[in-house]
Design an enzyme around this catalytic site. Structure first.
Site, PDB file in Angstrom:
ATOM      1  CE1 TYR A 293      -6.812  19.512 -23.022  1.00 21.09           C
ATOM      2  CE2 TYR A 293      -5.526  17.617 -23.688  1.00 21.09           C
ATOM      3  CZ  TYR A 293      -5.834  18.586 -22.759  1.00 21.09           C
ATOM      4  OH  TYR A 293      -5.181  18.608 -21.553  1.00 21.09           O
TER       5      TYR A 293
ATOM      6  CD  GLU B  22      -3.209  16.307 -19.830  1.00 20.44           C
ATOM      7  OE1 GLU B  22      -3.386  17.014 -20.854  1.00 20.44           O
ATOM      8  OE2 GLU B  22      -2.090  15.965 -19.426  1.00 20.44           O
TER       9      GLU B  22
ATOM     10  CG  HIS C  29       3.361  16.007 -18.439  1.00 22.38           C
ATOM     11  ND1 HIS C  29       2.059  15.725 -18.065  1.00 22.38           N
ATOM     12  CD2 HIS C  29       3.268  16.891 -19.457  1.00 22.38           C
ATOM     13  CE1 HIS C  29       1.221  16.432 -18.819  1.00 22.38           C
ATOM     14  NE2 HIS C  29       1.933  17.152 -19.679  1.00 22.38           N
TER      15      HIS C  29
ATOM     16  NE  ARG D 187      -2.114  12.210 -15.810  1.00 22.57           N
ATOM     17  CZ  ARG D 187      -1.808  12.977 -16.863  1.00 22.57           C
ATOM     18  NH1 ARG D 187      -2.372  14.157 -17.031  1.00 22.57           N
ATOM     19  NH2 ARG D 187      -0.938  12.559 -17.757  1.00 22.57           N
TER      20      ARG D 187
ATOM     21  CD  GLU E 249      -0.912  14.704 -24.203  1.00 23.58           C
ATOM     22  OE1 GLU E 249      -0.134  15.545 -24.670  1.00 23.58           O
ATOM     23  OE2 GLU E 249      -2.094  14.951 -23.953  1.00 23.58           O
TER      24      GLU E 249
ATOM     25  CG  ASN F  99      -4.127  13.264 -21.578  1.00 27.50           C
ATOM     26  OD1 ASN F  99      -4.650  12.707 -20.598  1.00 27.50           O
ATOM     27  ND2 ASN F  99      -2.905  13.760 -21.551  1.00 27.50           N
TER      28      ASN F  99
HETATM   29  C1  PNW Z   1      -1.580  18.145 -23.539  1.00 21.70           C
HETATM   30  N1  PNW Z   1      -2.216  18.184 -30.005  1.00 21.70           N
HETATM   31  O1  PNW Z   1      -0.832  18.504 -24.662  1.00 21.70           O
HETATM   32  C2  PNW Z   1      -0.578  18.073 -22.404  1.00 21.70           C
HETATM   33  O2  PNW Z   1      -0.566  16.839 -21.730  1.00 21.70           O
HETATM   34  C3  PNW Z   1      -0.664  19.202 -21.429  1.00 21.70           C
HETATM   35  O3  PNW Z   1       0.567  19.359 -20.773  1.00 21.70           O
HETATM   36  C4  PNW Z   1      -1.118  20.449 -22.147  1.00 21.70           C
HETATM   37  O4  PNW Z   1      -1.062  21.597 -21.310  1.00 21.70           O
HETATM   38  C5  PNW Z   1      -2.535  20.204 -22.628  1.00 21.70           C
HETATM   39  O5  PNW Z   1      -2.621  19.041 -23.415  1.00 21.70           O
HETATM   40  C6  PNW Z   1      -3.137  21.358 -23.403  1.00 21.70           C
HETATM   41  O6  PNW Z   1      -2.445  21.583 -24.593  1.00 21.70           O
HETATM   42  C7  PNW Z   1      -1.269  18.414 -25.961  1.00 21.70           C
HETATM   43  O7  PNW Z   1      -1.669  18.980 -30.804  1.00 21.70           O
HETATM   44  C8  PNW Z   1      -0.593  19.182 -26.894  1.00 21.70           C
HETATM   45  O8  PNW Z   1      -3.020  17.340 -30.405  1.00 21.70           O
HETATM   46  C9  PNW Z   1      -0.919  19.108 -28.222  1.00 21.70           C
HETATM   47  C10 PNW Z   1      -1.919  18.258 -28.637  1.00 21.70           C
HETATM   48  C11 PNW Z   1      -2.602  17.479 -27.707  1.00 21.70           C
HETATM   49  C12 PNW Z   1      -2.277  17.573 -26.370  1.00 21.70           C
END
Ligand code: PNW
Length: 461
Positions: A302, A365, A127, A83, A172, A300
């Site tokens: 995290y 992601e 992006h 991707r 996002e 995505n």
């Molecule tokens: C994503 N938050 O960004 C992006 O898609 C990527 O480009 C980035 O490198 C990756 O996550 C890691 O940060 C985010 O604050 C940025 O919740 C901020 C958040 C979530 C995703």
């Protein structure tokens, strides 16, 4: 990973797609080559204090010049899907008018290189690198930007759809709107809540306009959008905390998925916005466009969050008179980003998305930054990142067993790269990049990922 995690991961079917993800500005470099125009990130990185270390993407991982080497690396890691994102200012410098053949040519060669290596290309059209000229004309808070995006999308689509079958419109939109236009923590660095909400609607409209045209041009593609989402739970069962969780979920999940899937904005969120003097600039027919059917949802993930609706002194409103919504740490371990490690929240999120929206899903992601230490050979023995991947892949498998339709997983990221306002200091790669020499060295997590793919997908012991 633990034995229980490995047993869960082993239940992922042979058809499950295993990939890695990147984005254009984070890896390409070569910002003044091939006729590329300027994006809002070129500008933002030059504003003092906006990016840690004064870093920028001028060189990044030099992927623009090292693309064949990077594709060979993916092949070694046994991934079947890649991707990547297309840089709008490479394809259409200035954001309007005809395509720049040199810009399209880079992605054309990348796609052929991938296919020649047995790797399926998956394109993200946006992006975050908006052409600067379009920001100067008002950016995403302005309706015309949605139409400009759809035109750009078709330039890329016409060139690549004969070979690229999987397409993501936006990455996002929450980050673009909230971090870019409300909090100013990402390009273009504006701070206006009303503008951010106008951006939300025009991002969704741009997605829908592009989706309609892509579908009409080729009904056989796999089309989706990628959202970053988390499970937001109230810190206590007090009405204030419960309402803070509702508002967070409203602004983070339902504000996007309700119009996309159900064709209407959530009433409680619209009321919250009105109370803040903000509105979604909906015109007749917009919601029909926005709810153009999707084949898949890109997720995505995290971290998850626990929130409270009162500040430390117990007040439910802040100095500006707005309702308090504040993250309360649970005490779980965190990554180098300060993000709590919450695989359980991922299973919860995916089962909930399945229940409420019912779409096939891909994890587009998932990954973590840690404070990597490389040995003299550039090798990083990242037990922490490996454990993160094992726990989250097991969480995906658990959601699948609970009935969610999960079809694939992309590790973020193929390699260390420009982590936006954190610059190069935060490393998310499964491959180490030495920014002095540009040498790439797979970390332990990359070897673990490769071995897991071979065992689960290919059935090697
Ligand atoms: C994503 N938050 O960004 C992006 O898609 C990527 O480009 C980035 O490198 C990756 O996550 C890691 O940060 C985010 O604050 C940025 O919740 C901020 C958040 C979530 C995703």
């Amino acid at each position: 990973g633990t034995e229980a995690e490995h047993a869960l991961i082993a239940t992922l079917p042979p058809t499950f797609r295993w990939g890695v993800a990147t984005s254009a500005y984070q890896i390409e470099g070569a910002v003044a080559e091939g006729g590329r125009g300027r994006s809002i990130w070129d500008t933002y990185c030059r504003v003092p204090g906006m990016v840690d270390g004064g870093d920028h993407g001028d060189v990044a991982c030099e992927h623009y010049h090292r693309m064949p080497e990077d594709v060979a690396l993916m092949r070694e890691l046994a991934v079947d899907t890649y991707r990547f994102s297309v840089a709008w200012p490479r394809v259409q410098p200035g954001g309007t008018g005809p395509a720049n053949p040199e810009g399209l040519g880079f992605y054309d060669r990348l796609v052929d290189e991938l296919l020649g290596s047995g790797i399926t290309p998956w394109v993200t059209l946006y992006h975050w690198d908006l052409p600067q000229e379009l920001e100067d004309a008002g950016g995403w808070p302005v309706r015309d930007t949605a139409h400009r995006f759809a035109d750009y999308a078709m330039l890329v689509f016409d060139k690549l759809h004969d070979r690229v079958r999987a397409w993501t419109t936006l990455n996002e939109p929450w980050c673009t709107a909230m971090l870019g236009y409300h909090e100013g923590r990402q390009a273009p660095g504006r701070r206006h809540f009303g503008d951010a909400m106008r951006a939300v609607h025009h991002l969704l409209l741009g997605h829908g306009l592009a989706a309609q045209r892509m579908r009409a041009a080729d009904p056989g593609i796999e089309l989706g959008i990628t959202l970053n989402m988390s499970t937001i739970t109230p810190a206590t069962d007090s009405p204030e905390d419960v309402d803070a969780a509702r508002r967070g979920d409203g602004l983070g999940v339902r504000l996007y998925l309700d119009p996309l899937v159900k064709g209407s904005y959530p009433q409680d969120v619209v009321a919250d916005l009105a109370a803040r003097g903000a509105a979604l600039p909906v015109q007749d027919g917009d919601l029909e466009v926005i709810s153009t059917p999707l084949d898949l949802l890109g997720v995505n993930y995290y971290f998850s969050q626990q929130v409270s609706g009162v500040d430390e002194s117990g007040s439910a409103v802040d100095a500006a008179g707005l309702p308090v919504g504040r993250e309360v740490p649970t005490g779980r371990p965190v990554t180098a980003m300060g993000w709590e490690i919450t695989p359980g929240g991922m299973t919860e999120l995916l089962t909930r998305l399945h229940r409420d929206y019912g779409l096939p899903m891909y994890i587009t992601e998932n990954g973590a930054a840690f404070d990597d230490v490389a040995d003299d050979d550039g090798f990083v023995d990242d037990a922490d990142r490996t454990a993160y991947f094992a726990a989250h892949l097991a969480a995906v498998a658990a959601a699948r067993q609970a009935g969610a339709d999960l079809r694939g997983y992309f590790a973020w990221s193929l390699m260390d790269n420009f982590e936006w306002s954190y610059g190069y200091a935060k490393r998310f790669g499964i491959v180490r990049v030495d920014y002095e020499t540009q040498r790439r060295t797979p970390k332990r997590s990359a070897l673990w990922y490769r071995d897991t793919i071979r065992r689960v997908r290919d059935g090697h012991a």
